[in-house]
Write a protein that holds these residues in place. Structure first.
Motif, mmCIF file in Angstrom:
data_model
loop_
_atom_site.group_PDB
_atom_site.id
_atom_site.type_symbol
_atom_site.label_atom_id
_atom_site.label_comp_id
_atom_site.label_asym_id
_atom_site.label_seq_id
_atom_site.Cartn_x
_atom_site.Cartn_y
_atom_site.Cartn_z
ATOM 1 N N THR A 162 0.813 -1.220 0.000
ATOM 2 C CA THR A 162 0.000 0.000 0.000
ATOM 3 C C THR A 162 0.846 1.270 0.000
ATOM 4 O O THR A 162 0.347 2.336 -0.333
ATOM 5 C CB THR A 162 -0.959 0.011 1.208
ATOM 6 O OG1 THR A 162 -0.188 -0.077 2.416
ATOM 7 C CG2 THR A 162 -1.941 -1.148 1.125
ATOM 8 N N GLU A 163 2.108 1.162 0.399
ATOM 9 C CA GLU A 163 3.050 2.284 0.352
ATOM 10 C C GLU A 163 4.409 1.730 -0.036
ATOM 11 O O GLU A 163 4.785 0.635 0.389
ATOM 12 C CB GLU A 163 3.157 2.977 1.717
ATOM 13 C CG GLU A 163 1.884 3.628 2.186
ATOM 14 C CD GLU A 163 2.016 4.262 3.558
ATOM 15 O OE1 GLU A 163 3.156 4.601 3.969
ATOM 16 O OE2 GLU A 163 0.988 4.408 4.226
ATOM 17 N N CYS A 164 5.141 2.504 -0.841
ATOM 18 C CA CYS A 164 6.448 2.056 -1.311
ATOM 19 C C CYS A 164 7.334 3.272 -1.556
ATOM 20 O O CYS A 164 6.957 4.162 -2.313
ATOM 21 C CB CYS A 164 6.275 1.254 -2.601
ATOM 22 S SG CYS A 164 7.788 0.575 -3.255
ATOM 23 N N GLU A 165 8.480 3.290 -0.901
ATOM 24 C CA GLU A 165 9.407 4.409 -1.025
ATOM 25 C C GLU A 165 10.810 3.867 -1.289
ATOM 26 O O GLU A 165 11.292 3.021 -0.537
ATOM 27 C CB GLU A 165 9.407 5.206 0.282
ATOM 28 C CG GLU A 165 10.439 6.292 0.341
ATOM 29 C CD GLU A 165 10.537 6.922 1.733
ATOM 30 O OE1 GLU A 165 11.432 7.761 1.908
ATOM 31 O OE2 GLU A 165 9.743 6.576 2.625
ATOM 32 N N ARG B 19 6.114 -11.708 -2.410
ATOM 33 C CA ARG B 19 7.558 -11.841 -2.207
ATOM 34 C C ARG B 19 8.056 -10.719 -1.307
ATOM 35 O O ARG B 19 8.846 -10.933 -0.383
ATOM 36 C CB ARG B 19 8.288 -11.823 -3.544
ATOM 37 C CG ARG B 19 9.800 -11.699 -3.448
ATOM 38 C CD ARG B 19 10.460 -12.903 -2.853
ATOM 39 N NE ARG B 19 10.155 -14.050 -3.694
ATOM 40 C CZ ARG B 19 10.387 -15.311 -3.334
ATOM 41 N NH1 ARG B 19 10.950 -15.577 -2.181
ATOM 42 N NH2 ARG B 19 10.080 -16.301 -4.130
ATOM 43 N N VAL B 20 7.607 -9.508 -1.588
ATOM 44 C CA VAL B 20 8.001 -8.353 -0.774
ATOM 45 C C VAL B 20 7.607 -8.609 0.682
ATOM 46 O O VAL B 20 8.413 -8.448 1.599
ATOM 47 C CB VAL B 20 7.363 -7.057 -1.298
ATOM 48 C CG1 VAL B 20 7.610 -5.908 -0.346
ATOM 49 C CG2 VAL B 20 7.897 -6.723 -2.685
ATOM 50 N N ARG B 21 6.376 -9.042 0.895
ATOM 51 C CA ARG B 21 5.874 -9.267 2.266
ATOM 52 C C ARG B 21 6.651 -10.363 2.959
ATOM 53 O O ARG B 21 7.021 -10.239 4.135
ATOM 54 C CB ARG B 21 4.376 -9.597 2.220
ATOM 55 C CG ARG B 21 3.775 -9.952 3.586
ATOM 56 C CD ARG B 21 3.881 -8.770 4.531
ATOM 57 N NE ARG B 21 3.339 -9.062 5.823
ATOM 58 C CZ ARG B 21 4.056 -9.487 6.869
ATOM 59 N NH1 ARG B 21 5.353 -9.696 6.747
ATOM 60 N NH2 ARG B 21 3.495 -9.708 8.035
ATOM 61 N N SER B 22 6.920 -11.463 2.291
ATOM 62 C CA SER B 22 7.575 -12.589 2.944
ATOM 63 C C SER B 22 9.046 -12.337 3.235
ATOM 64 O O SER B 22 9.587 -12.872 4.193
ATOM 65 C CB SER B 22 7.413 -13.871 2.108
ATOM 66 O OG SER B 22 8.133 -13.773 0.895
ATOM 67 N N ASP B 23 9.702 -11.505 2.424
ATOM 68 C CA ASP B 23 11.150 -11.306 2.554
ATOM 69 C C ASP B 23 11.559 -9.982 3.175
ATOM 70 O O ASP B 23 12.739 -9.746 3.388
ATOM 71 C CB ASP B 23 11.829 -11.443 1.184
ATOM 72 C CG ASP B 23 11.763 -12.868 0.645
ATOM 73 O OD1 ASP B 23 11.210 -13.760 1.340
ATOM 74 O OD2 ASP B 23 12.266 -13.100 -0.464
ATOM 75 N N CYS C 233 2.337 -2.951 3.917
ATOM 76 C CA CYS C 233 1.463 -3.910 3.246
ATOM 77 C C CYS C 233 0.040 -3.809 3.763
ATOM 78 O O CYS C 233 -0.213 -3.236 4.825
ATOM 79 C CB CYS C 233 2.000 -5.324 3.458
ATOM 80 S SG CYS C 233 3.606 -5.590 2.683
ATOM 81 N N SER C 234 -0.878 -4.369 3.003
ATOM 82 C CA SER C 234 -2.296 -4.275 3.331
ATOM 83 C C SER C 234 -2.654 -4.958 4.643
ATOM 84 O O SER C 234 -3.703 -4.677 5.216
ATOM 85 C CB SER C 234 -3.136 -4.842 2.186
ATOM 86 O OG SER C 234 -2.761 -6.187 1.915
#
Length: 81
Positions: free
Chosen positions: A9-12, A73-77, A23-24
């Motif tokens: 939900t946000e990425c910088e 992948r982003v969430r798990s790692d 993440c959501s």
């Protein structure tokens, strides 16, 4: 979390090819992309200008040229903050 789709939900963009993400499911952390930069389409992200152009498209970190990394992948790692 089985069966639950997670979105970013946000990425910088951060230095050293890292992304600060939310993440959501409420998780916040840092995802390190440096390990991907010698693989296939991700090679284009070695240019800091390209890497820093990351945008969210339907909850997925995405770069020009249709390069993306799965939100799951982003969430798990990611490393929690």
């Amino acid at each position: 979390m089985a069966g639950v789709l997670v979105k970013v939900t946000e990425c910088e963009p951060l230095p050293d090819y890292r992304l600060r993400v939310k993440c959501s499911d409420g998780a916040v952390g840092v995802f390190d992309m440096s390990g991907y930069l010698n693989r296939g389409v991700f090679r284009a992200l070695r240019s800091p200008g390209v890497f820093n152009s990351v945008r969210l498209v339907f909850g997925v970190p995405t770069w020009p040229g249709d390069i993306d990394i799965a939100a799951e992948r982003v969430r798990s790692d990611m490393m929690p903050l």
